[in-house]
Design an enzyme around this catalytic site. Structure first.
Site, PDB file in Angstrom:
ATOM      1  CB  SER A  24      27.473  -9.861  40.884  1.00 46.46           C
ATOM      2  OG  SER A  24      26.534 -10.117  39.857  1.00 46.46           O
TER       3      SER A  24
ATOM      4  CE  LYS B  99      32.067 -18.187  35.374  1.00 48.77           C
ATOM      5  NZ  LYS B  99      32.177 -18.721  34.015  1.00 48.77           N
TER       6      LYS B  99
ATOM      7  CG  HIS C 124      21.236 -28.238  32.417  1.00 52.87           C
ATOM      8  ND1 HIS C 124      20.633 -29.293  31.762  1.00 52.87           N
ATOM      9  CD2 HIS C 124      22.495 -28.157  31.897  1.00 52.87           C
ATOM     10  CE1 HIS C 124      21.475 -29.807  30.881  1.00 52.87           C
ATOM     11  NE2 HIS C 124      22.615 -29.147  30.949  1.00 52.87           N
TER      12      HIS C 124
ATOM     13  CG  ASP D  93      18.924 -29.075  27.827  1.00 55.52           C
ATOM     14  OD1 ASP D  93      17.875 -28.565  27.389  1.00 55.52           O
ATOM     15  OD2 ASP D  93      19.914 -28.402  28.179  1.00 55.52           O
TER      16      ASP D  93
ATOM     17  CB  SER E 209       4.053 -23.504  -2.520  1.00 60.51           C
ATOM     18  OG  SER E 209       5.441 -23.793  -2.572  1.00 60.51           O
TER      19      SER E 209
END
Length: 374
Positions: free
Chosen positions: A84, A118, A141, A224, A285
């Site tokens: 990695s 993964k 998650h 999510d 505005s």
């Protein structure tokens, strides 16, 4: 309409149905549920004292959680596969780095900070066989648990700590003394301490500074994905790009189109972030506000809302997850094609040149390991 508020405890909702049911024929009876907000006083870092916290992966969320927890006096180690490119980055930042399976063996709490598609393979190859009774496995998650790519044994805690922002913002705000609000969820609690561990983890990464809300894996996953696809990423990107194209195709200078449709977006969103949509309208505005309230709803109309509902249905029934998992198994060919097309769009070239004229905008590299992005 009579509205009553009470504290919402997601753990009381059956796991197979965490979305509250609404009687659409009698909305007057609908009770709005007010979530409890957990703050710093509600978290006890002693829960993590003496424990080893393994972060598996060192990308956007992984490096942020690892660094923030380390600076919160938690014993953090990193688990990565051999070869990695994040190994060198993690070691340079002072972490002990192990092969994934070895890190899991050493850890009491294991946070899988790998890409959603993964996680399943990593779990089966290097994690599952080392999950002994009493350990806690965590996620940022709910995808893997909700869609069943990971099914943990019943004698381990399963929790989630999900900051409501990208990892690099989680890290940046923590170092600035701020904090990205976070969600926590408990899927399994055989140790009877899962929620305490989740709150301590959320506190350690800065979440309690901004506020922590308890949810479920199902609710977090579906909301999510919906937010990412229809508003925050997919919706905004498509809207900005379409606006840019309309102006350029009408003969206006690309630089003008970039400023109007992309650069100023942050300034408007900052106002919304600070004081809501009404607060943003107070700051612009009257001409801009009239265009907002009179033209905006003709652009994002009921047809768009119906498309958003269809996107939500695909998330709820698992169709999106199934397609995304298949895309990864095929080598992400379509994904990489679409990513390349986006990167080569004219708005990217014009934007890069214009941002180069503004030295106060920090130049950030999108090459190499995500943890190197700063």
């Amino acid at each position: 309409m009579q509205i009553s508020f009470f504290e919402f405890d997601p753990s009381l909702i059956p796991r197979h149905h965490s979305r509250p049911l609404i009687d659409k024929n009698n909305l007057k009876k609908y009770t709005y549920m007010s979530a409890r907000i957990y703050r710093e006083k509600d978290a006890d870092m002693k829960v993590l004292k003496g424990k080893t916290f393994a972060v598996i992966g060192f990308g956007s969320q992984g490096h942020a959680h690892a660094l923030n927890l380390k600076e919160s006096k938690v014993n953090v180690i990193i688990g990565l596969y051999k070869g990695s490119k994040s190994r060198a980055v993690a070691k340079k930042l002072g972490f002990k780095v192990y092969d994934t399976s070895e890190a899991v063996k050493k850890a009491d709490v294991i946070f899988i900070a790998a890409p959603d598609t993964k996680i399943g393979d990593i779990y089966k190859k290097d994690i599952e066989k080392h999950l002994t009774k009493g350990k806690t496995i965590g996620f940022s998650h709910g995808f893997a648990i909700h869609y069943g790519t990971v099914v943990p044994p019943e004698d381990v805690n399963v929790i989630m700590v999900a900051p409501k922002g990208p990892g690099h913002i989680v890290r940046r705000q923590f170092t600035e003394g701020k904090g990205v609000p976070a969600l926590i969820a408990v899927h399994q609690n055989p140790g009877k301490d899962a929620k305490k561990i989740a709150l301590a983890w959320a506190h350690g990464v800065g979440g309690t500074r901004g506020g922590v809300i308890q949810t479920t894996f199902e609710e977090e996953t579906e909301t999510d994905l919906f937010g990412e696809q229809t508003v925050l990423c997919g919706g905004v990107s498509a809207l900005v790009t379409a606006g840019y194209e309309v102006l350029v195709e009408a003969g206006y200078q690309p630089e003008m189109a970039y400023f109007e449709c992309l650069h100023e977006l942050k300034l408007i969103v900052d106002l919304m972030n600070e004081s809501g949509i009404a607060g943003m309208r107070f700051s612009i505005s009257e001409t801009a506000e009239w265009g907002d309230v009179s033209v905006g709803p003709t652009i994002i109309d009921n047809a768009t809302k119906n498309k958003m509902k269809r996107a939500l249905k695909r998330i709820q029934n698992g169709q999106f997850a199934e397609e995304w998992i298949k895309e990864n198994k095929k080598g992400q060919k379509q994904f990489n094609k679409l990513r390349k097309q986006g990167a080569e769009h004219g708005i990217e070239k014009v934007g890069k040149r214009l941002r180069g004229l503004m030295p106060w905008i920090k130049k950030r590299s999108t090459k190499g390991a995500q943890a190197s992005y700063s």
